[in-house]
Write a protein that holds these residues in place. Sequence first.
Motif, PDB file in Angstrom:
ATOM      1  N   ARG A 125       0.835  -1.206   0.000  1.00 48.61           N
ATOM      2  CA  ARG A 125       0.000   0.000   0.000  1.00 48.61           C
ATOM      3  C   ARG A 125       0.869   1.255   0.000  1.00 48.61           C
ATOM      4  O   ARG A 125       0.558   2.252  -0.653  1.00 48.61           O
ATOM      5  CB  ARG A 125      -0.916  -0.007   1.224  1.00 48.61           C
ATOM      6  N   LYS A 126       1.971   1.178   0.733  1.00 46.25           N
ATOM      7  CA  LYS A 126       2.845   2.345   0.854  1.00 46.25           C
ATOM      8  C   LYS A 126       3.519   2.681  -0.475  1.00 46.25           C
ATOM      9  O   LYS A 126       3.592   3.841  -0.874  1.00 46.25           O
ATOM     10  CB  LYS A 126       3.902   2.062   1.922  1.00 46.25           C
ATOM     11  N   ILE A 127       3.986   1.657  -1.180  1.00 46.66           N
ATOM     12  CA  ILE A 127       4.674   1.936  -2.437  1.00 46.66           C
ATOM     13  C   ILE A 127       3.686   2.384  -3.503  1.00 46.66           C
ATOM     14  O   ILE A 127       4.014   3.197  -4.379  1.00 46.66           O
ATOM     15  CB  ILE A 127       5.496   0.705  -2.908  1.00 46.66           C
ATOM     16  N   LEU A 128       2.449   1.867  -3.451  1.00 47.60           N
ATOM     17  CA  LEU A 128       1.418   2.336  -4.374  1.00 47.60           C
ATOM     18  C   LEU A 128       1.109   3.806  -4.112  1.00 47.60           C
ATOM     19  O   LEU A 128       0.954   4.600  -5.049  1.00 47.60           O
ATOM     20  CB  LEU A 128       0.149   1.491  -4.219  1.00 47.60           C
ATOM     21  N   LYS A 129       1.040   4.162  -2.850  1.00 43.20           N
ATOM     22  CA  LYS A 129       0.790   5.559  -2.498  1.00 43.20           C
ATOM     23  C   LYS A 129       1.938   6.454  -2.969  1.00 43.20           C
ATOM     24  O   LYS A 129       1.735   7.552  -3.477  1.00 43.20           O
ATOM     25  CB  LYS A 129       0.606   5.698  -0.987  1.00 43.20           C
ATOM     26  N   ARG A 134       4.012  10.618  -6.873  1.00 42.89           N
ATOM     27  CA  ARG A 134       4.973  11.111  -7.853  1.00 42.89           C
ATOM     28  C   ARG A 134       4.364  11.311  -9.241  1.00 42.89           C
ATOM     29  O   ARG A 134       4.749  12.201  -9.977  1.00 42.89           O
ATOM     30  CB  ARG A 134       6.154  10.136  -7.972  1.00 42.89           C
ATOM     31  N   PHE A 135       3.387  10.447  -9.600  1.00 43.03           N
ATOM     32  CA  PHE A 135       2.931  10.428 -10.983  1.00 43.03           C
ATOM     33  C   PHE A 135       1.463  10.808 -11.169  1.00 43.03           C
ATOM     34  O   PHE A 135       0.854  10.465 -12.172  1.00 43.03           O
ATOM     35  CB  PHE A 135       3.165   9.039 -11.594  1.00 43.03           C
ATOM     36  N   GLY A 136       0.899  11.498 -10.199  1.00 40.20           N
ATOM     37  CA  GLY A 136      -0.428  12.030 -10.426  1.00 40.20           C
ATOM     38  C   GLY A 136      -1.563  11.064 -10.155  1.00 40.20           C
ATOM     39  O   GLY A 136      -2.607  11.158 -10.794  1.00 40.20           O
ATOM     40  N   TYR A 137      -1.375  10.118  -9.240  1.00 39.19           N
ATOM     41  CA  TYR A 137      -2.455   9.263  -8.766  1.00 39.19           C
ATOM     42  C   TYR A 137      -3.093   8.427  -9.883  1.00 39.19           C
ATOM     43  O   TYR A 137      -4.290   8.349 -10.027  1.00 39.19           O
ATOM     44  CB  TYR A 137      -3.535  10.104  -8.083  1.00 39.19           C
ATOM     45  N   TYR A 143      -3.325  -0.506 -11.521  1.00 42.42           N
ATOM     46  CA  TYR A 143      -2.825  -1.789 -11.027  1.00 42.42           C
ATOM     47  C   TYR A 143      -3.932  -2.610 -10.371  1.00 42.42           C
ATOM     48  O   TYR A 143      -4.071  -3.809 -10.626  1.00 42.42           O
ATOM     49  CB  TYR A 143      -1.687  -1.562 -10.033  1.00 42.42           C
ATOM     50  N   VAL A 144      -4.724  -1.961  -9.536  1.00 38.87           N
ATOM     51  CA  VAL A 144      -5.792  -2.682  -8.857  1.00 38.87           C
ATOM     52  C   VAL A 144      -6.850  -3.158  -9.846  1.00 38.87           C
ATOM     53  O   VAL A 144      -7.349  -4.284  -9.760  1.00 38.87           O
ATOM     54  CB  VAL A 144      -6.424  -1.799  -7.760  1.00 38.87           C
ATOM     55  N   THR A 145      -7.182  -2.303 -10.816  1.00 38.72           N
ATOM     56  CA  THR A 145      -8.178  -2.681 -11.819  1.00 38.72           C
ATOM     57  C   THR A 145      -7.726  -3.904 -12.610  1.00 38.72           C
ATOM     58  O   THR A 145      -8.518  -4.815 -12.876  1.00 38.72           O
ATOM     59  CB  THR A 145      -8.439  -1.518 -12.786  1.00 38.72           C
ATOM     60  N   ARG A 692     -14.209   8.034  -8.998  1.00 34.27           N
ATOM     61  CA  ARG A 692     -12.900   8.386  -9.553  1.00 34.27           C
ATOM     62  C   ARG A 692     -11.758   7.869  -8.678  1.00 34.27           C
ATOM     63  O   ARG A 692     -10.657   7.628  -9.175  1.00 34.27           O
ATOM     64  CB  ARG A 692     -12.789   9.906  -9.726  1.00 34.27           C
ATOM     65  N   THR A 693     -11.991   7.720  -7.399  1.00 35.86           N
ATOM     66  CA  THR A 693     -10.931   7.254  -6.491  1.00 35.86           C
ATOM     67  C   THR A 693     -11.235   5.853  -5.949  1.00 35.86           C
ATOM     68  O   THR A 693     -10.596   5.411  -4.996  1.00 35.86           O
ATOM     69  CB  THR A 693     -10.772   8.226  -5.302  1.00 35.86           C
ATOM     70  N   TYR A 694     -12.179   5.171  -6.559  1.00 34.45           N
ATOM     71  CA  TYR A 694     -12.677   3.893  -6.027  1.00 34.45           C
ATOM     72  C   TYR A 694     -11.560   2.874  -5.823  1.00 34.45           C
ATOM     73  O   TYR A 694     -11.470   2.221  -4.779  1.00 34.45           O
ATOM     74  CB  TYR A 694     -13.734   3.337  -6.983  1.00 34.45           C
ATOM     75  N   ASN A 695     -10.691   2.731  -6.815  1.00 35.39           N
ATOM     76  CA  ASN A 695      -9.643   1.713  -6.716  1.00 35.39           C
ATOM     77  C   ASN A 695      -8.527   2.096  -5.749  1.00 35.39           C
ATOM     78  O   ASN A 695      -7.755   1.233  -5.317  1.00 35.39           O
ATOM     79  CB  ASN A 695      -9.058   1.414  -8.095  1.00 35.39           C
ATOM     80  N   SER A 696      -8.411   3.359  -5.411  1.00 34.74           N
ATOM     81  CA  SER A 696      -7.396   3.756  -4.433  1.00 34.74           C
ATOM     82  C   SER A 696      -7.833   3.389  -3.017  1.00 34.74           C
ATOM     83  O   SER A 696      -7.047   3.485  -2.077  1.00 34.74           O
ATOM     84  CB  SER A 696      -7.126   5.261  -4.518  1.00 34.74           C
ATOM     85  N   LEU A 697      -9.099   2.953  -2.852  1.00 33.00           N
ATOM     86  CA  LEU A 697      -9.612   2.543  -1.548  1.00 33.00           C
ATOM     87  C   LEU A 697      -9.473   1.049  -1.344  1.00 33.00           C
ATOM     88  O   LEU A 697     -10.054   0.477  -0.434  1.00 33.00           O
ATOM     89  CB  LEU A 697     -11.097   2.938  -1.420  1.00 33.00           C
ATOM     90  N   TYR A 698      -8.678   0.389  -2.204  1.00 35.73           N
ATOM     91  CA  TYR A 698      -8.528  -1.064  -2.141  1.00 35.73           C
ATOM     92  C   TYR A 698      -7.751  -1.474  -0.908  1.00 35.73           C
ATOM     93  O   TYR A 698      -6.748  -0.857  -0.593  1.00 35.73           O
ATOM     94  CB  TYR A 698      -7.804  -1.552  -3.399  1.00 35.73           C
TER      95      TYR A 698
END
Length: 698
Positions: A125-129, A134-137, A143-145, A692-698
């Motif tokens: 989770r930390k490296i994904l964050k 760095r690259f605009g979310y 990746y999760v999708t 829009r942020t659904y997959n970032s809540l994985y």
Amino acid sequence: MVEFGKRLKERQIQEWKSYYINYKLMKKKVKQYTKQIQEGTLDLQYVLKEFSRILDNQIEKIVLFLLEQQGLLASRITKLNEQHAILLEHPDISEVCKLREAYRAVGQDLLKLLFFVEMNAIGLRKILKKFDKRFGYRFTDYYVTSRANHPYSQLQQVFKHVGIGAVVGALSHNLAGLEGQGGSYLSIYDHPASPFQDPVIDSIKAAVDRLTHSTNFLHFLGQHALIIQGELPSPAEDHVGDETYNFMSLLLNLANTFLYMVNTYIIVPTADTYSTSLGAAATVCGVVIGSMAVAQVFSSVYFSAWSNKSYFRPLVFSSVVLCLGNTLYAMAYDLNSISILLIGRLFCGLGSARAVNRRYISDCVPLKIRLQASAGFVSASALGMACGPALAGFLQTDFKVFNLTFDENTLPGWIMALAWLIYLVWLWISFKEPFRQTEENQVQQEASDGVVENESIENGLAQPLLLNAEDEQKDEDGDQECDVSEEASEESQRTASSIGSAYRLLTPSVKVQLLIYFMLKYAMEILLSESSVITTYYFSWSTRNVAIFLACLGLTVLPVNVIVGSYITNMFEDRQILLASEIMVCVGIILSFHVLTAYTVPQYVSSALITFIFAEVLEGVNLSLLSRVMSSRLAQGTYNGGLLSTEAGTLARVVADGTITLAGYLGESRLLNVTLIPSLVICIFSIIATLRTYNSLY
């Protein structure tokens, strides 16, 4: 201050260190790709694909080791089961004890494996964050999708640890069998838990629940308090608060929470009639109710800061100010002054000590009972919300004493003033100020970190997402682990020093969660604050009818949380419940509109129940997700996550109550629809933001 990679390395199980996610490598890859994109030698699509491949390899390494260890544990349990079968035919007490210890040894190794999985899940989770920062979310969503829902997903193995459950069940089954004389085969999932449950099974259950975010009613309710824990698990037992904890002091904190919520909602059924009795419009009730929230926006900050030094003094101040504010509120009728009425409510808002109540639980209650204390905090709030209107419904009388009027308008003020006076006496006699670390020790600790480093931290918070090449050159050495410009700001345990620095720690997913919190509080405040005006206009309800209606709404809070916390959250992902609840709140708002046909009681009550109940569900899930995605720097200190959520909710109440008063200028016939339009717009906007942020809540 220790950078995340170092803390991860320190907590690794040394004999398994080669199987952990290589966080240092991943971090350097992110920096390398940042530099190459800035120089134009790589495009973003290539980076997404290449970094995905590297991350896939890291996850595969973890998963294969995980499967290997599961097999070894299963093999050990199989051999122990054979011994167990022999003992059933030829009982031997000494052999039973040896077998039990052997099972416990397997349990301890299983705990190590669960700890290994959890550490890697946090690292992922930390490296994904970090990549998103760095690259605009973009990367987490991609990746999760592409990975999470694939039938052969290895990502699911890490986050859902498929297969470990079977090992846990076998171990629990056999240990319970050894405890029972006649073969009591209880597993960790039986309810209620066996009183003879082995301690190692309790530890395993806690680890499994933490990994899967499985919840029960107590855990789900406790999450409402948004008391954020550290991001990395520790195998050592936490004794924080053992020396500072005092049960009576905790009880006084919870009593303060309860009384304040009663104080907030006791005036709702009568605020419109009180306003008209002083010559104002009925819709001025929005300002009367909201003025308390206006003051709370400011009081939350200074009470949070004050609690850094003391808990007793701010609680005393709170009680005195609330006693004075309620007295002014009650006397406004005989003084015939709407100004005195508003000043009284402002004083009540200035006495809001919820930040102190939350900080006391976070800082002074031992970890072993912190969850119960957090649940108590939320339960006290819910009960106060229900008791306030209910109490107002009973205050239907009218008499005078020494030219002071006591009726349904003024009695809420007099009753609450007396309640706060009694509470103040109880507080003065019984509260015990917790022991605190001496200022000298605190200064020494701060000095060891260094002033220059502190400046670097604050400066680093303002750095752009793509750092320049010169900054990157400072960390080209492969052995250098600390990146001050980014790591110090994002991953340090130092608390935020201002609202600005706290805000800069918020990622888009956290901002969306705060938006959702704003939306649900706005919708609930519109529903509650205008209920008296709306029901009087359309249905000619009496004050008692309004009070009963509001009390019934408040009484749904705990049952709803029982259902959601015990069952729903264990059947669906939090993000699924979040989105579904937002949609249902939107449905409730739409059903509330008065369009063409006559407005009926069933339509109003059913739409209000839908809106309120699903807003309550949404609040619990929202704060649960918020506690996981919010930076650990916001776990403590003045500008903590609880303060940010409180400010978002309080601001929503202020805006909602202001909307009611402004809409009142258009007439009571238009009040309902005009106030519902902003609720609908904000709700739709929050749904879009969630998608829009659904997959970032994985």
